[in-house]
Design a protein around this motif. Sequence first.
Motif, PDB file in Angstrom:
ATOM      1  N   ASN A  39     -62.448  -0.647  60.390  1.00 31.84           N
ATOM      2  CA  ASN A  39     -61.585  -0.400  61.550  1.00 31.84           C
ATOM      3  C   ASN A  39     -60.437  -1.402  61.623  1.00 31.84           C
ATOM      4  OD1 ASN A  39     -62.758   1.944  62.477  1.00 31.84           O
ATOM      5  ND2 ASN A  39     -64.207   0.881  63.795  1.00 31.84           N
ATOM      6  N   LEU A  40     -60.692  -2.645  61.262  1.00 33.98           N
ATOM      7  CA  LEU A  40     -59.603  -3.624  61.193  1.00 33.98           C
ATOM      8  C   LEU A  40     -58.542  -3.153  60.207  1.00 33.98           C
ATOM      9  CD1 LEU A  40     -58.249  -6.401  61.697  1.00 33.98           C
ATOM     10  CD2 LEU A  40     -59.717  -7.299  59.860  1.00 33.98           C
ATOM     11  N   ILE A  41     -58.982  -2.712  59.051  1.00 36.77           N
ATOM     12  CA  ILE A  41     -58.058  -2.209  58.037  1.00 36.77           C
ATOM     13  C   ILE A  41     -57.313  -0.985  58.561  1.00 36.77           C
ATOM     14  CG2 ILE A  41     -57.930  -1.094  55.770  1.00 36.77           C
ATOM     15  CD1 ILE A  41     -60.365  -2.897  54.977  1.00 36.77           C
ATOM     16  N   LYS A  42     -58.047  -0.061  59.120  1.00 44.03           N
ATOM     17  CA  LYS A  42     -57.461   1.191  59.620  1.00 44.03           C
ATOM     18  C   LYS A  42     -56.351   0.934  60.636  1.00 44.03           C
ATOM     19  CE  LYS A  42     -58.863   5.073  62.564  1.00 44.03           C
ATOM     20  NZ  LYS A  42     -60.035   5.714  63.194  1.00 44.03           N
ATOM     21  N   TYR A  43     -56.641   0.097  61.623  1.00 46.84           N
ATOM     22  CA  TYR A  43     -55.660  -0.107  62.688  1.00 46.84           C
ATOM     23  C   TYR A  43     -54.526  -1.028  62.264  1.00 46.84           C
ATOM     24  CZ  TYR A  43     -58.684   2.600  65.639  1.00 46.84           C
ATOM     25  OH  TYR A  43     -59.429   3.627  66.165  1.00 46.84           O
ATOM     26  N   SER A  44     -54.773  -1.968  61.390  1.00 48.71           N
ATOM     27  CA  SER A  44     -53.664  -2.797  60.911  1.00 48.71           C
ATOM     28  C   SER A  44     -52.732  -1.961  60.032  1.00 48.71           C
ATOM     29  CB  SER A  44     -54.161  -4.041  60.187  1.00 48.71           C
ATOM     30  OG  SER A  44     -54.946  -3.715  59.074  1.00 48.71           O
ATOM     31  N   LEU A  45     -53.303  -1.053  59.247  1.00 48.16           N
ATOM     32  CA  LEU A  45     -52.486  -0.121  58.451  1.00 48.16           C
ATOM     33  C   LEU A  45     -51.646   0.779  59.360  1.00 48.16           C
ATOM     34  CD1 LEU A  45     -54.613   1.289  55.496  1.00 48.16           C
ATOM     35  CD2 LEU A  45     -52.263   0.495  55.374  1.00 48.16           C
ATOM     36  N   ARG A  46     -52.266   1.303  60.394  1.00 49.61           N
ATOM     37  CA  ARG A  46     -51.534   2.173  61.318  1.00 49.61           C
ATOM     38  C   ARG A  46     -50.407   1.424  62.008  1.00 49.61           C
ATOM     39  NH1 ARG A  46     -54.854   5.816  64.787  1.00 49.61           N
ATOM     40  NH2 ARG A  46     -52.782   6.597  65.252  1.00 49.61           N
ATOM     41  N   LEU A  47     -50.655   0.169  62.295  1.00 52.37           N
ATOM     42  CA  LEU A  47     -49.625  -0.640  62.944  1.00 52.37           C
ATOM     43  C   LEU A  47     -48.478  -0.950  61.975  1.00 52.37           C
ATOM     44  CD1 LEU A  47     -48.982  -1.799  65.656  1.00 52.37           C
ATOM     45  CD2 LEU A  47     -50.252  -3.843  65.045  1.00 52.37           C
ATOM     46  N   ILE A  48     -48.800  -1.220  60.732  1.00 56.45           N
ATOM     47  CA  ILE A  48     -47.752  -1.437  59.712  1.00 56.45           C
ATOM     48  C   ILE A  48     -46.907  -0.170  59.582  1.00 56.45           C
ATOM     49  CG2 ILE A  48     -47.438  -1.496  57.193  1.00 56.45           C
ATOM     50  CD1 ILE A  48     -47.814  -4.249  57.869  1.00 56.45           C
ATOM     51  N   ARG A  49     -47.580   0.963  59.569  1.00 56.26           N
ATOM     52  CA  ARG A  49     -46.867   2.241  59.412  1.00 56.26           C
ATOM     53  C   ARG A  49     -46.064   2.607  60.657  1.00 56.26           C
ATOM     54  NH1 ARG A  49     -52.029   4.778  56.444  1.00 56.26           N
ATOM     55  NH2 ARG A  49     -51.538   4.043  54.345  1.00 56.26           N
ATOM     56  N   GLU A  58     -65.977  -1.091  67.947  1.00 57.13           N
ATOM     57  CA  GLU A  58     -66.375  -1.846  66.759  1.00 57.13           C
ATOM     58  C   GLU A  58     -65.175  -2.137  65.856  1.00 57.13           C
ATOM     59  OE1 GLU A  58     -69.371   0.847  65.339  1.00 57.13           O
ATOM     60  OE2 GLU A  58     -70.939  -0.238  66.411  1.00 57.13           O
ATOM     61  N   ILE A  59     -64.499  -3.268  66.143  1.00 57.37           N
ATOM     62  CA  ILE A  59     -63.334  -3.673  65.353  1.00 57.37           C
ATOM     63  C   ILE A  59     -63.381  -5.187  65.169  1.00 57.37           C
ATOM     64  CG2 ILE A  59     -60.823  -3.643  65.120  1.00 57.37           C
ATOM     65  CD1 ILE A  59     -60.749  -1.453  67.271  1.00 57.37           C
ATOM     66  N   ALA A  60     -63.283  -5.627  63.940  1.00 57.80           N
ATOM     67  CA  ALA A  60     -63.170  -7.066  63.673  1.00 57.80           C
ATOM     68  C   ALA A  60     -61.781  -7.525  64.101  1.00 57.80           C
ATOM     69  CB  ALA A  60     -63.377  -7.336  62.181  1.00 57.80           C
ATOM     70  N   ASP A  61     -61.706  -8.714  64.666  1.00 55.79           N
ATOM     71  CA  ASP A  61     -60.430  -9.324  65.060  1.00 55.79           C
ATOM     72  C   ASP A  61     -59.604  -8.431  65.981  1.00 55.79           C
ATOM     73  OD1 ASP A  61     -60.744 -11.787  63.659  1.00 55.79           O
ATOM     74  OD2 ASP A  61     -60.335 -10.703  61.796  1.00 55.79           O
ATOM     75  N   VAL A  62     -60.280  -7.774  66.913  1.00 57.18           N
ATOM     76  CA  VAL A  62     -59.598  -6.852  67.819  1.00 57.18           C
ATOM     77  C   VAL A  62     -58.579  -7.579  68.695  1.00 57.18           C
ATOM     78  CG1 VAL A  62     -61.342  -6.904  69.672  1.00 57.18           C
ATOM     79  CG2 VAL A  62     -59.925  -4.855  69.335  1.00 57.18           C
TER      80      VAL A  62
END
Length: 161
Positions: free
Chosen positions: A115-125, A145-149
């Motif tokens: 989830n950390l990867i997913k949302y950081s990717l979405r934010l980059i995009r 459930e997100i690391a470093d939310v």
Amino acid sequence: KNVVTIALRLGEKEWAKNFIANYNVYLQPAERDNAYTYNMANWHFFVLNYSKALKLLQCVEFTDLYYQLDARSILLKTYFETGDEEAFLFHVAAFKNFLTRSKLISAYQRTIFRNLIKYSLRLIRAAGNIKKAEVVKNELNKTQEIADVRWLHQKVDAVIQ
């Protein structure tokens, strides 16, 4: 690692740095150098010294799964923060591969780091697009459930404001 992380989240930067230096001697000799290097990398990331954090993380030996996951998380955030999209995307692919292949990672940890990867990717995009960032923010608020939310919320809020 936990004490340093909590101190940094509370804004106790100098206290954390002193703790790392002074309490490192109480760790097992086999773990001492790795713990010191990882925690100093975390400290440098927190004080926005990304180049030093990257250099230190390159020296961390991944003997402990938790250090490995957290070091990969700091690397992901560092590449995000520095705007190095190529390194970020390369690291995302490697991190996803690690999460898929490692049999030692629990289902919960696999989920929070994916989830950390997913949302950081979405934010980059989202690339500074306020509407896209608002969608990410709404999804962050719904996902438990997100690391470093906390870090993700800061990045989303920076785009929206």
